[in-house]
Design a protein around this motif. Structure first.
Motif, mmCIF file in Angstrom:
data_model
loop_
_atom_site.group_PDB
_atom_site.id
_atom_site.type_symbol
_atom_site.label_atom_id
_atom_site.label_comp_id
_atom_site.label_asym_id
_atom_site.label_seq_id
_atom_site.Cartn_x
_atom_site.Cartn_y
_atom_site.Cartn_z
ATOM 1 N N MET A 114 0.842 -1.205 0.000
ATOM 2 C CA MET A 114 0.000 0.000 0.000
ATOM 3 C C MET A 114 0.874 1.250 0.000
ATOM 4 O O MET A 114 0.640 2.196 -0.771
ATOM 5 N N GLU A 115 1.867 1.254 0.863
ATOM 6 C CA GLU A 115 2.800 2.378 0.903
ATOM 7 C C GLU A 115 3.490 2.562 -0.445
ATOM 8 O O GLU A 115 3.665 3.690 -0.926
ATOM 9 N N ALA A 116 3.877 1.442 -1.060
ATOM 10 C CA ALA A 116 4.574 1.506 -2.343
ATOM 11 C C ALA A 116 3.715 2.197 -3.403
ATOM 12 O O ALA A 116 4.187 3.075 -4.137
ATOM 13 N N ALA A 117 2.441 1.816 -3.499
ATOM 14 C CA ALA A 117 1.556 2.417 -4.497
ATOM 15 C C ALA A 117 1.340 3.899 -4.216
ATOM 16 O O ALA A 117 1.351 4.725 -5.138
ATOM 17 N N ASN A 118 1.143 4.253 -2.946
ATOM 18 C CA ASN A 118 0.999 5.665 -2.596
ATOM 19 C C ASN A 118 2.267 6.445 -2.927
ATOM 20 O O ASN A 118 2.207 7.571 -3.429
ATOM 21 N N LYS A 119 3.418 5.841 -2.677
ATOM 22 C CA LYS A 119 4.686 6.502 -2.975
ATOM 23 C C LYS A 119 4.809 6.765 -4.474
ATOM 24 O O LYS A 119 5.163 7.874 -4.896
ATOM 25 N N GLY A 120 4.520 5.752 -5.285
ATOM 26 C CA GLY A 120 4.613 5.925 -6.722
ATOM 27 C C GLY A 120 3.689 7.012 -7.225
ATOM 28 O O GLY A 120 4.061 7.818 -8.086
ATOM 29 N N ALA A 121 2.477 7.065 -6.668
ATOM 30 C CA ALA A 121 1.498 8.054 -7.110
ATOM 31 C C ALA A 121 1.931 9.467 -6.768
ATOM 32 O O ALA A 121 1.881 10.373 -7.604
ATOM 33 N N ILE A 122 2.381 9.652 -5.537
ATOM 34 C CA ILE A 122 2.718 11.013 -5.113
ATOM 35 C C ILE A 122 3.999 11.496 -5.773
ATOM 36 O O ILE A 122 4.139 12.673 -6.127
ATOM 37 N N GLU A 123 4.959 10.595 -6.000
ATOM 38 C CA GLU A 123 6.201 10.984 -6.665
ATOM 39 C C GLU A 123 5.974 11.296 -8.139
ATOM 40 O O GLU A 123 6.756 12.037 -8.746
ATOM 41 N N ALA A 124 4.900 10.743 -8.719
ATOM 42 C CA ALA A 124 4.557 11.037 -10.108
ATOM 43 C C ALA A 124 3.628 12.237 -10.224
ATOM 44 O O ALA A 124 3.134 12.547 -11.317
ATOM 45 N N GLY A 125 3.380 12.912 -9.106
ATOM 46 C CA GLY A 125 2.553 14.115 -9.123
ATOM 47 C C GLY A 125 1.070 13.858 -9.099
ATOM 48 O O GLY A 125 0.281 14.748 -9.434
ATOM 49 N N GLY A 126 0.651 12.651 -8.684
ATOM 50 C CA GLY A 126 -0.759 12.311 -8.679
ATOM 51 C C GLY A 126 -1.417 12.484 -7.326
ATOM 52 O O GLY A 126 -0.802 12.940 -6.355
ATOM 53 N N VAL A 127 -2.690 12.106 -7.267
ATOM 54 C CA VAL A 127 -3.465 12.140 -6.028
ATOM 55 C C VAL A 127 -3.270 10.804 -5.319
ATOM 56 O O VAL A 127 -3.568 9.745 -5.879
ATOM 57 N N SER A 128 -2.764 10.850 -4.103
ATOM 58 C CA SER A 128 -2.460 9.642 -3.333
ATOM 59 C C SER A 128 -3.392 9.578 -2.129
ATOM 60 O O SER A 128 -3.277 10.382 -1.203
ATOM 61 N N GLU A 138 -1.672 -1.956 13.932
ATOM 62 C CA GLU A 138 -1.242 -1.070 12.862
ATOM 63 C C GLU A 138 -1.791 0.317 13.150
ATOM 64 O O GLU A 138 -2.979 0.491 13.363
ATOM 65 N N ALA A 139 -0.915 1.312 13.208
ATOM 66 C CA ALA A 139 -1.351 2.656 13.569
ATOM 67 C C ALA A 139 -0.892 3.668 12.534
ATOM 68 O O ALA A 139 0.258 3.686 12.145
ATOM 69 N N GLY A 140 -1.804 4.523 12.137
ATOM 70 C CA GLY A 140 -1.447 5.627 11.277
ATOM 71 C C GLY A 140 -1.340 5.275 9.813
ATOM 72 O O GLY A 140 -1.331 4.121 9.412
ATOM 73 N N LEU A 141 -1.277 6.306 8.988
ATOM 74 C CA LEU A 141 -1.156 6.162 7.552
ATOM 75 C C LEU A 141 0.304 6.298 7.142
ATOM 76 O O LEU A 141 1.108 6.912 7.837
ATOM 77 N N ASN A 142 0.635 5.721 6.008
ATOM 78 C CA ASN A 142 2.016 5.818 5.530
ATOM 79 C C ASN A 142 2.323 7.265 5.104
ATOM 80 O O ASN A 142 1.408 8.051 4.856
ATOM 81 N N PRO A 143 3.600 7.627 5.013
ATOM 82 C CA PRO A 143 3.962 9.030 4.765
ATOM 83 C C PRO A 143 3.762 9.513 3.337
ATOM 84 O O PRO A 143 4.104 10.655 3.029
ATOM 85 N N TYR A 144 3.205 8.667 2.469
ATOM 86 C CA TYR A 144 3.027 9.056 1.071
ATOM 87 C C TYR A 144 1.559 9.317 0.718
ATOM 88 O O TYR A 144 1.189 9.316 -0.453
ATOM 89 N N VAL A 145 0.749 9.550 1.725
ATOM 90 C CA VAL A 145 -0.674 9.833 1.532
ATOM 91 C C VAL A 145 -0.887 11.342 1.593
ATOM 92 O O VAL A 145 -0.422 11.992 2.533
ATOM 93 N N ASN A 146 -1.561 11.918 0.593
ATOM 94 C CA ASN A 146 -1.885 13.340 0.700
ATOM 95 C C ASN A 146 -3.373 13.611 0.886
ATOM 96 O O ASN A 146 -3.780 14.754 1.016
ATOM 97 N N LEU A 147 -4.177 12.570 0.906
ATOM 98 C CA LEU A 147 -5.560 12.675 1.363
ATOM 99 C C LEU A 147 -5.869 11.397 2.117
ATOM 100 O O LEU A 147 -5.925 10.317 1.520
ATOM 101 N N GLY A 148 -6.042 11.499 3.415
ATOM 102 C CA GLY A 148 -6.232 10.298 4.228
ATOM 103 C C GLY A 148 -7.460 10.367 5.101
ATOM 104 O O GLY A 148 -7.852 11.436 5.581
#
Length: 266
Positions: A114-128, A138-148
């Protein structure tokens, strides 16, 4: 923009920008666990009606947060995928391909694939987008989420994965991934949803499952051979995204023949 908290954890949390929920303390007994416990005499009168209102509020907040995010693809995979795994790299490439196609990338917001997909999206300038869930381990969202958004109830969260996505791309995963996969297949097979392509990525990983379905479930008559046509398997991230887009467009054009023409002129 700083996270906007609707009350203390584990209330829903909206956030734009890097995730700020890591390390959040989650109760050992989750809200889902308490909901699913057996009836406790007169306790029903004092607890379950209030749970209905909390469930309703989660739907309303989820709808409100996601309604204007635009077309998206939900990407699933194992939270246990290590960052040095080829599957993690595959997830990054999937997220980037989703973003390059102009679609939002929705995941469960956790670690691993999940983190990997969010990372790829945000690094490509997309909506993550990350749809978190209250879990004891499991606590919290990964650091590559810009809408959580954090949810208490699995079934509310599952509705968001389906409602706001054009289809699913499924990376190698475990029980949670299989749960989402088979629930989506069931919804398509029963025609609860129609415009919903399901693409598995990683033919080696999924070969055993598909072989069992083809070799055991179909001969036993518990599923039909046509049911397997609801699942597509690829190894290339770009191909996975293309198949979701084309599958969703095909059904939309069947419903409205002018859909494709309008889309091509826009």
């Amino acid at each position: 923009m700083a996270a906007l908290s609707r009350g203390s954890s584990p209330e829903n949390v909206y956030q734009r920008g890097p995730a700020q929920l890591r390390g959040t303390q989650v109760p050992s007994r989750t809200t889902d666990e308490r909901l699913l416990e057996g009836r406790d005499g007169s306790g029903w009168v004092h607890t379950d009606p209030w749970r209905v209102l909390r469930i309703q509020s989660e739907f309303v907040e989820g709808f409100g947060a996601l309604a204007e995010t635009g077309p998206a693809i939900s990407v699933f995979g194992s939270a246990r995928t290590p960052r040095d795994s080829p599957v993690y790299d595959l997830g990054v490439r999937v997220g980037a391909a989703v973003a390059r196609a102009g679609l939002g990338c929705i995941t469960g917001g956790g670690p691993g694939a999940m983190e990997a997909a969010n990372k790829g999206a945000i690094e490509a300038g997309g909506v993550s987008i990350g749809l978190g869930i209250e879990l004891p381990f499991e606590a919290g969202l990964n650091p590559y989420v810009n809408l959580g958004i954090n949810f208490r109830y699995f079934f509310v969260r599952k509705t968001m994965f389906i409602k706001y996505a054009e289809g699913f791309i499924v990376l190698p995963g475990g029980m949670g991934t299989l749960d989402e996969l088979f629930e989506a297949i069931t919804l398509v097979q029963t025609q609860k949803i129609r415009s919903f392509p399901i693409v598995l990525i990683g033919s080696d990983y999924w070969a055993g499952l598909l072989g069992w379905l083809r070799g055991s479930a179909v001969p036993a008559g518990t599923i039909s051979a046509a049911d397997l046509d609801l699942i597509q398997v690829v190894d290339d991230p770009e191909e996975a995204v293309r198949r979701v887009i084309e599958g969703a467009r095909h059904v939309a054009e069947q419903r409205d023949p002018s859909h494709g023409t309008e889309r091509s002129q826009s």
